[in-house]
Design a protein around this motif. Structure first.
Motif, short mmCIF file in Angstrom:
data_model
loop_
_atom_site.label_atom_id
_atom_site.label_comp_id
_atom_site.label_asym_id
_atom_site.label_seq_id
_atom_site.Cartn_x
_atom_site.Cartn_y
_atom_site.Cartn_z
N GLY A 215 0.79 -1.21 0.00
CA GLY A 215 0.00 0.00 0.00
C GLY A 215 0.83 1.26 0.00
N MET A 216 0.24 2.34 0.53
CA MET A 216 0.86 3.65 0.51
C MET A 216 0.47 4.41 1.77
SD MET A 216 2.69 5.44 -1.84
CE MET A 216 2.10 4.88 -3.46
N ASP A 217 1.47 5.11 2.38
CA ASP A 217 1.22 5.99 3.52
C ASP A 217 1.49 7.43 3.12
OD1 ASP A 217 0.71 3.70 4.96
OD2 ASP A 217 1.92 4.29 6.68
N PHE A 218 0.78 8.34 3.78
CA PHE A 218 0.99 9.76 3.58
C PHE A 218 1.11 10.44 4.94
CE2 PHE A 218 -0.81 14.03 3.69
CZ PHE A 218 -0.06 14.68 2.73
N ILE A 219 2.12 11.30 5.10
CA ILE A 219 2.28 12.09 6.31
C ILE A 219 2.58 13.53 5.89
CG2 ILE A 219 3.56 12.41 8.47
CD1 ILE A 219 4.43 9.47 8.25
N THR A 228 -2.38 12.44 8.45
CA THR A 228 -1.87 11.13 8.07
C THR A 228 -2.93 10.37 7.29
OG1 THR A 228 -2.63 10.08 10.13
CG2 THR A 228 -0.39 11.00 10.11
N GLY A 229 -2.48 9.51 6.42
CA GLY A 229 -3.38 8.63 5.67
C GLY A 229 -2.64 7.38 5.25
N SER A 230 -3.37 6.28 5.16
CA SER A 230 -2.75 5.04 4.69
C SER A 230 -3.78 4.22 3.92
CB SER A 230 -2.19 4.22 5.85
OG SER A 230 -3.23 3.72 6.68
N VAL A 268 -8.22 1.29 5.02
CA VAL A 268 -7.96 2.72 4.82
C VAL A 268 -8.00 3.41 6.18
CG1 VAL A 268 -8.73 4.85 3.73
CG2 VAL A 268 -8.97 2.68 2.51
N SER A 269 -7.03 4.28 6.44
CA SER A 269 -6.98 5.05 7.68
C SER A 269 -6.73 6.52 7.36
CB SER A 269 -5.89 4.53 8.61
OG SER A 269 -6.15 3.21 9.04
N VAL A 285 -8.18 9.13 14.69
CA VAL A 285 -7.99 8.32 13.49
C VAL A 285 -9.30 7.61 13.15
CG1 VAL A 285 -6.70 6.44 12.41
CG2 VAL A 285 -5.57 7.93 14.07
N PHE A 286 -9.68 7.66 11.89
CA PHE A 286 -10.82 6.89 11.39
C PHE A 286 -10.30 5.75 10.53
CE2 PHE A 286 -13.91 5.98 8.00
CZ PHE A 286 -14.97 5.55 8.78
N ASP A 287 -10.75 4.53 10.81
CA ASP A 287 -10.31 3.33 10.09
C ASP A 287 -11.50 2.67 9.41
OD1 ASP A 287 -7.53 3.32 11.05
OD2 ASP A 287 -8.43 2.83 12.98
N LEU A 288 -11.28 2.22 8.18
CA LEU A 288 -12.27 1.46 7.42
C LEU A 288 -11.62 0.18 6.91
CD1 LEU A 288 -14.87 1.02 5.70
CD2 LEU A 288 -13.80 2.44 3.93
N GLN A 289 -12.29 -0.96 7.14
CA GLN A 289 -11.81 -2.25 6.62
C GLN A 289 -12.93 -2.92 5.84
OE1 GLN A 289 -9.09 -4.61 9.22
NE2 GLN A 289 -9.97 -3.39 10.89
#
Length: 330
Positions: A215-219, A228-230, A268-269, A285-289
């Protein structure tokens, strides 16, 4: 003793023991991976210039839904959906421990979530006709007990960019994860036929998802605010589950049937940190699976020592979580 059991029972006992031992080994390996991540941090900090380490503790609310269905035979027919189980609106209180390490240019993160189910409902339906027709049995039950937990770890190479008023990183990532849901069914209520409540229901379904992801992370940091995002795509996921249907005398216990399949998932976070001091910050943080499997195998263990295989059509699991916490940066 095992030796005193009939041959069929000995074979079934050994199969179940191997499955349980295999699952326990996976759980121990995941826990060891998470602990090793922290144990190696001092060495990593010494090996790289200007490292960064953030430790986060958080808590929050999570909602899960999980469902699966099986066919009447291994060809997927007679009927194509014989039985379907749904756990809906599982309310979960969750705690989280997380570590983020920046080693310039290497970035690593590890996360452990553990949750207690305190609300939810279950529906168990059985059909005689294809496409969920001729429903001859349905029970609506409580699902307010059980636990969930997730372990994930990953690493990538930081692509660092300067921005007006701050900076941001884009980080391609690879990793592995282990997720588990220990679900229960209690307080049974029969709606088809409408016979009402029935006593003694205390059945369990324990699901496990294990595999790699990319995947990909963003800071992005701008003054006191960090965004932040992942995104993670999980593939070649090994799905295994075992169940104990406690009111079925014709099934074995504690393993009445098991499921095996291969699946995939998306995680997704999105988060935000606000710095209170140079080292302390608060975050949300909001997380979706969103996970699913393809076709697999449902194997039932009968009390007379025989087994029967039919097709597991699919398993679907989705989860939403909102976590708030505090972070300390070294």
């Amino acid at each position: 003793s095992v030796a005193s059991l009939p041959q069929n029972d000995r074979e079934t006992y050994l199969i179940r023991a191997s499955i349980i031992e295999f699952s326990e080994v996976k759980m121990k390996k995941c826990a060891l991976l998470f602990l090793s991540f922290f144990a190696l941090l001092p060495c990593a900090r010494a090996a790289f210039a200007d490292p960064g380490l953030d430790l986060t503790l958080g808590t929050g609310i999570r909602v899960d839904n999980l469902n699966w269905n099986i066919a009447g035979n291994s060809a997927g027919a007679d009927p194509n959906v014989l039985s379907e189980l749904r756990w809906n609106k599982l309310d979960i209180y969750q705690v989280r421990a997380k570590a983020d390490v920046r080693l310039n240019p290497v970035y690593m993160r590890a996360k452990l979530d553990y949750g207690w189910i305190y609300g939810g409902v279950n529906r168990d339906s059985d059909y005689l006709g294809n496409n969920r027709t001729i429903e001859f049995s349905r029970s609506n039950n409580n699902a307010d007990r059980g636990t969930v937990w997730d372990v994930t770890a990953g690493a990538g190479i930081r692509k660092h960019y300067a921005a007006e008023g701050g900076w941001f990183d884009i980080i391609p990532m690879v990793g592995a994860s282990y997720n588990r849901q220990n679900l229960r069914m209690t307080d049974g209520f029969q709606t088809i036929p409408p016979t009402g409540p029935f006593p003694g229901l205390d059945s369990s379904y324990n699901a496990r998802w294990f595999g790699p992801w990319a995947g990909m992370d963003f800071i992005g940091a701008f003054n006191a605010l960090t965004l932040t995002g992942s995104f993670e795509y999980h593939f070649l996921t090994d799905y295994r589950a075992d169940a104990d249907w406690n009111l079925r005398d014709d099934f074995q216990h504690p393993v009445s049937f098991e499921h095996n399949a291969e699946g995939n998932g998306i995680v997704v976070s999105l988060g935000a940190d606000y710095a209170l001091t140079r080292r302390w910050s608060v975050n949300a943080v909001f997380d979706l699976q969103d996970w699913q499997t393809g076709r697999g195998t449902d194997r039932t263990f009968f009390s007379d020592g025989t087994t029967y295989d039919t097709r597991l059509n699919e398993v679907n699991w989705e989860s939403y979580a909102l976590t708030v916490g505090v972070k300390y940066g070294f």
